[in-house]
Motif scaffolding. Sequence first.
Motif, PDB file in Angstrom:
ATOM      1  N   GLU A  26      -9.542   5.977 -14.000  1.00 55.27           N
ATOM      2  CA  GLU A  26     -10.957   5.917 -13.636  1.00 55.27           C
ATOM      3  C   GLU A  26     -11.709   7.122 -14.188  1.00 55.27           C
ATOM      4  OE1 GLU A  26     -13.390   4.728  -9.678  1.00 55.27           O
ATOM      5  OE2 GLU A  26     -12.069   6.468  -9.466  1.00 55.27           O
ATOM      6  N   ASN A  27     -11.085   8.280 -14.137  1.00 50.83           N
ATOM      7  CA  ASN A  27     -11.724   9.487 -14.667  1.00 50.83           C
ATOM      8  C   ASN A  27     -12.014   9.367 -16.162  1.00 50.83           C
ATOM      9  OD1 ASN A  27     -11.668  10.686 -12.152  1.00 50.83           O
ATOM     10  ND2 ASN A  27      -9.782  11.833 -12.539  1.00 50.83           N
ATOM     11  N   ASP A  28     -11.203   8.563 -16.863  1.00 51.63           N
ATOM     12  CA  ASP A  28     -11.419   8.345 -18.294  1.00 51.63           C
ATOM     13  C   ASP A  28     -12.304   7.138 -18.566  1.00 51.63           C
ATOM     14  OD1 ASP A  28     -10.005  10.528 -19.251  1.00 51.63           O
ATOM     15  OD2 ASP A  28      -8.085   9.474 -19.223  1.00 51.63           O
ATOM     16  N   GLY A  29     -12.832   6.515 -17.514  1.00 49.95           N
ATOM     17  CA  GLY A  29     -13.771   5.413 -17.682  1.00 49.95           C
ATOM     18  C   GLY A  29     -13.147   4.086 -18.045  1.00 49.95           C
ATOM     19  N   LEU A  30     -11.842   3.910 -17.767  1.00 49.50           N
ATOM     20  CA  LEU A  30     -11.164   2.676 -18.156  1.00 49.50           C
ATOM     21  C   LEU A  30     -11.152   1.620 -17.065  1.00 49.50           C
ATOM     22  CD1 LEU A  30      -8.087   4.096 -20.124  1.00 49.50           C
ATOM     23  CD2 LEU A  30     -10.452   3.767 -20.865  1.00 49.50           C
ATOM     24  N   ILE A  31     -11.304   2.040 -15.812  1.00 46.14           N
ATOM     25  CA  ILE A  31     -11.281   1.092 -14.692  1.00 46.14           C
ATOM     26  C   ILE A  31     -12.276   1.534 -13.622  1.00 46.14           C
ATOM     27  CG2 ILE A  31      -8.844   0.420 -14.988  1.00 46.14           C
ATOM     28  CD1 ILE A  31      -8.220   2.304 -12.579  1.00 46.14           C
ATOM     29  N   GLU A  32     -12.577   0.599 -12.730  1.00 47.42           N
ATOM     30  CA  GLU A  32     -13.240   0.900 -11.462  1.00 47.42           C
ATOM     31  C   GLU A  32     -12.305   0.400 -10.369  1.00 47.42           C
ATOM     32  OE1 GLU A  32     -16.827  -1.310 -11.748  1.00 47.42           O
ATOM     33  OE2 GLU A  32     -17.771   0.076 -13.179  1.00 47.42           O
ATOM     34  N   TRP A  33     -12.080   1.214  -9.322  1.00 47.80           N
ATOM     35  CA  TRP A  33     -11.126   0.768  -8.317  1.00 47.80           C
ATOM     36  C   TRP A  33     -11.443   1.371  -6.950  1.00 47.80           C
ATOM     37  CZ3 TRP A  33      -7.137   3.420  -5.561  1.00 47.80           C
ATOM     38  CH2 TRP A  33      -7.081   4.807  -5.791  1.00 47.80           C
ATOM     39  N   ASN A  34     -10.887   0.693  -5.936  1.00 45.29           N
ATOM     40  CA  ASN A  34     -10.866   1.215  -4.576  1.00 45.29           C
ATOM     41  C   ASN A  34      -9.550   0.771  -3.950  1.00 45.29           C
ATOM     42  OD1 ASN A  34     -11.232  -1.514  -3.673  1.00 45.29           O
ATOM     43  ND2 ASN A  34     -13.438  -1.273  -4.029  1.00 45.29           N
ATOM     44  N   HIS A  35      -9.400   0.947  -2.644  1.00 43.80           N
ATOM     45  CA  HIS A  35      -8.122   0.610  -2.018  1.00 43.80           C
ATOM     46  C   HIS A  35      -7.926  -0.887  -1.819  1.00 43.80           C
ATOM     47  CE1 HIS A  35      -7.668   4.860  -1.562  1.00 43.80           C
ATOM     48  NE2 HIS A  35      -6.516   4.722  -0.890  1.00 43.80           N
ATOM     49  N   LEU A  36      -8.862  -1.677  -2.313  1.00 43.41           N
ATOM     50  CA  LEU A  36      -8.736  -3.135  -2.226  1.00 43.41           C
ATOM     51  C   LEU A  36      -8.434  -3.778  -3.568  1.00 43.41           C
ATOM     52  CD1 LEU A  36     -11.789  -3.936   0.102  1.00 43.41           C
ATOM     53  CD2 LEU A  36      -9.377  -3.720   0.767  1.00 43.41           C
ATOM     54  N   SER A  37      -8.978  -3.199  -4.645  1.00 37.49           N
ATOM     55  CA  SER A  37      -8.862  -3.869  -5.941  1.00 37.49           C
ATOM     56  C   SER A  37      -9.084  -2.890  -7.087  1.00 37.49           C
ATOM     57  CB  SER A  37      -9.884  -5.001  -6.041  1.00 37.49           C
ATOM     58  OG  SER A  37     -11.208  -4.467  -6.023  1.00 37.49           O
ATOM     59  N   VAL A  38      -8.817  -3.381  -8.310  1.00 36.03           N
ATOM     60  CA  VAL A  38      -9.071  -2.614  -9.533  1.00 36.03           C
ATOM     61  C   VAL A  38      -9.613  -3.567 -10.579  1.00 36.03           C
ATOM     62  CG1 VAL A  38      -6.685  -2.907 -10.324  1.00 36.03           C
ATOM     63  CG2 VAL A  38      -8.073  -1.065 -11.256  1.00 36.03           C
ATOM     64  N   LYS A  39     -10.552  -3.073 -11.402  1.00 35.62           N
ATOM     65  CA  LYS A  39     -11.184  -3.907 -12.421  1.00 35.62           C
ATOM     66  C   LYS A  39     -11.346  -3.108 -13.703  1.00 35.62           C
ATOM     67  CE  LYS A  39     -15.227  -6.873 -13.156  1.00 35.62           C
ATOM     68  NZ  LYS A  39     -16.462  -7.437 -12.531  1.00 35.62           N
ATOM     69  N   LEU A  40     -11.065  -3.757 -14.841  1.00 33.70           N
ATOM     70  CA  LEU A  40     -11.253  -3.119 -16.135  1.00 33.70           C
ATOM     71  C   LEU A  40     -12.731  -2.900 -16.427  1.00 33.70           C
ATOM     72  CD1 LEU A  40      -8.852  -5.227 -18.401  1.00 33.70           C
ATOM     73  CD2 LEU A  40      -8.488  -2.858 -17.727  1.00 33.70           C
ATOM     74  N   THR A  41     -13.042  -1.788 -17.081  1.00 40.87           N
ATOM     75  CA  THR A  41     -14.373  -1.590 -17.640  1.00 40.87           C
ATOM     76  C   THR A  41     -14.378  -2.125 -19.071  1.00 40.87           C
ATOM     77  OG1 THR A  41     -13.810   0.576 -18.540  1.00 40.87           O
ATOM     78  CG2 THR A  41     -14.664   0.506 -16.274  1.00 40.87           C
ATOM     79  N   VAL A  42     -15.534  -2.123 -19.717  1.00 40.28           N
ATOM     80  CA  VAL A  42     -15.617  -2.546 -21.116  1.00 40.28           C
ATOM     81  C   VAL A  42     -14.715  -1.665 -21.976  1.00 40.28           C
ATOM     82  CG1 VAL A  42     -17.137  -2.730 -23.114  1.00 40.28           C
ATOM     83  CG2 VAL A  42     -17.939  -3.496 -20.863  1.00 40.28           C
ATOM     84  N   GLN A  43     -14.749  -0.333 -21.746  1.00 36.24           N
ATOM     85  CA  GLN A  43     -13.899   0.586 -22.497  1.00 36.24           C
ATOM     86  C   GLN A  43     -12.419   0.341 -22.192  1.00 36.24           C
ATOM     87  OE1 GLN A  43     -13.931   4.101 -25.165  1.00 36.24           O
ATOM     88  NE2 GLN A  43     -15.615   2.890 -24.386  1.00 36.24           N
ATOM     89  N   LEU A  96       0.800  -1.236   0.000  1.00 38.26           N
ATOM     90  CA  LEU A  96       0.000   0.000   0.000  1.00 38.26           C
ATOM     91  C   LEU A  96       0.830   1.282   0.000  1.00 38.26           C
ATOM     92  CD1 LEU A  96      -3.079  -0.928   2.233  1.00 38.26           C
ATOM     93  CD2 LEU A  96      -3.037  -0.443  -0.237  1.00 38.26           C
ATOM     94  N   PRO A  97       1.939   1.371   0.755  1.00 37.81           N
ATOM     95  CA  PRO A  97       2.707   2.626   0.697  1.00 37.81           C
ATOM     96  C   PRO A  97       3.187   2.969  -0.716  1.00 37.81           C
ATOM     97  CG  PRO A  97       3.354   1.353   2.621  1.00 37.81           C
ATOM     98  CD  PRO A  97       2.456   0.470   1.817  1.00 37.81           C
ATOM     99  N   VAL A  98       3.683   1.967  -1.449  1.00 38.62           N
ATOM    100  CA  VAL A  98       4.144   2.210  -2.808  1.00 38.62           C
ATOM    101  C   VAL A  98       2.960   2.466  -3.738  1.00 38.62           C
ATOM    102  CG1 VAL A  98       5.389   1.219  -4.783  1.00 38.62           C
ATOM    103  CG2 VAL A  98       6.212   0.821  -2.456  1.00 38.62           C
ATOM    104  N   LEU A  99       1.903   1.684  -3.566  1.00 40.84           N
ATOM    105  CA  LEU A  99       0.718   1.880  -4.378  1.00 40.84           C
ATOM    106  C   LEU A  99       0.150   3.281  -4.205  1.00 40.84           C
ATOM    107  CD1 LEU A  99      -1.018  -1.566  -3.711  1.00 40.84           C
ATOM    108  CD2 LEU A  99      -0.256  -0.764  -5.955  1.00 40.84           C
ATOM    109  N   GLU A 100       0.041   3.722  -2.971  1.00 40.73           N
ATOM    110  CA  GLU A 100      -0.529   5.047  -2.701  1.00 40.73           C
ATOM    111  C   GLU A 100       0.331   6.161  -3.287  1.00 40.73           C
ATOM    112  OE1 GLU A 100      -0.958   4.985   1.516  1.00 40.73           O
ATOM    113  OE2 GLU A 100      -2.887   3.929   1.462  1.00 40.73           O
TER     114      GLU A 100
END
Length: 456
Positions: A409-426, A394-398
């Motif tokens: 995420e702002n460009d709609g390519l992923i959804e994420w939180n501090h536990l995981s990240v997932k690709l969107t269709v785009q 987490l320290p390096v990730l943050e």
Amino acid sequence: MERETVNSLLVKKYNQPVPRYTSYPTVPFWKERLNADEWTTNFTTRFNELNHINGISLYIHLPFCESLCTYCGCNKKITTNHSVEGAYLEALEKEWMLYRKLMKQTPLIREVHLGGGTPTFFSPGSLERLMKFLLKNTLIHARHDLSVEGHPNNTTTQHLKMLHSTGFRRISYGVQDLDPAVQQIINRIQPFENLKAATDNARTAGFRSVNFDLIYGLPLQTAESIERTINKVLELQPDRIAFYSYAHVPWTSKAQRLFDESHLPDAETKLQLYIKGKELLIKNGYADIGMDHFALPSDDLYIAWKAGRLHRNFMGYTTQNTGLLLGLGVSSISDTGNAFAQNTKTLHEYYEYVNAGRLAVHKGYFLSEQDISFRKYILDISCKGETWFNNADLPVLEALVFPKLTALENDGLIEWNHLSVKLTVQGHYFIRNVCSAFDLYLHEVNSRQQLFSKAI
């Protein structure tokens, strides 16, 4: 089926040079002078740990081709002189025996892949000699996978019968494109009749998986020509299709300098070629497995993907993950899970090393615990479309990764939180860019350095 669209502004924004992530760290960041003694120790340790559990994977690089395909970035040697086969096989045998001396257990062979170059440049007798030597005094895993790359123009029924009798059940044909104008400009003339005969012959010989490699973004390709190529391919129903993005890297592949770059599609057009091809494949029953790969539901790759067992390495996507991949031959790459080693890239040096009784490793990398952790994030995204974070990272990730994830995420390519990240269709269209968010080495790249092909 609703037509997919991709935001053209995102195409322009993310069409940047990024790796294909068949390894992490990627090859440009490896050490030019690998310590052979350290590699020997690492390989021996990992072999003793993994062989009896999962078995090992073998990749054999057979570099010879009879003609130069100008798009190709592989390590190859162009010759029509088939007398080179004997000397190369002798060198491979010597290299294999050097590794066998390090193995205190009988090797359990889980996976073998013959790549190139053009493996079917070698005669059936030469390939039979190679396989008999490799498999002598070994054990074969119950769930083994033996595969070979072939050229539709020179893969004979004799090749196929011999390979099948040795245990091969999957063959991959380099098709690239079926349009005559495109074939002409890339110097790969192969009539559809040759491809059909090679496909039919493989199935008659007993191969259960026939795969095609296609490329989008080649010079002179158009939406109409891609559609014609895909429709012709669909007549043959290959079990899986690798639909690769053409990597234009003329600074490393000199033959690509023969292209007039005005003949290459721009980024937005190139992506539309991919979308057109993908639509046709999905419509005809293929599943989108991941980065440029499609498979029918009956194919092992699809089954591994659905089961969450898909793996990615220097051979692309694979159903096998033994933890230890040994590469033999000029320029071959080995992967022990915590170290990489690449053989010297020239035949002269390769022969010089093995004839002197030395491993031909030249370049490589020993991974840190952080490298291994971030490698897993990249593999997860490539193979599963999502990943989960380790608290210890987490320290390096943050500090280095989360700001990039926010932008994605702002460009709609992923959804994420501090536990995981997932690709969107785009985001699936920009998977290399998403993987690059976890690449802690990219900040070292000078913007003027030309190391990677563009993402699109």
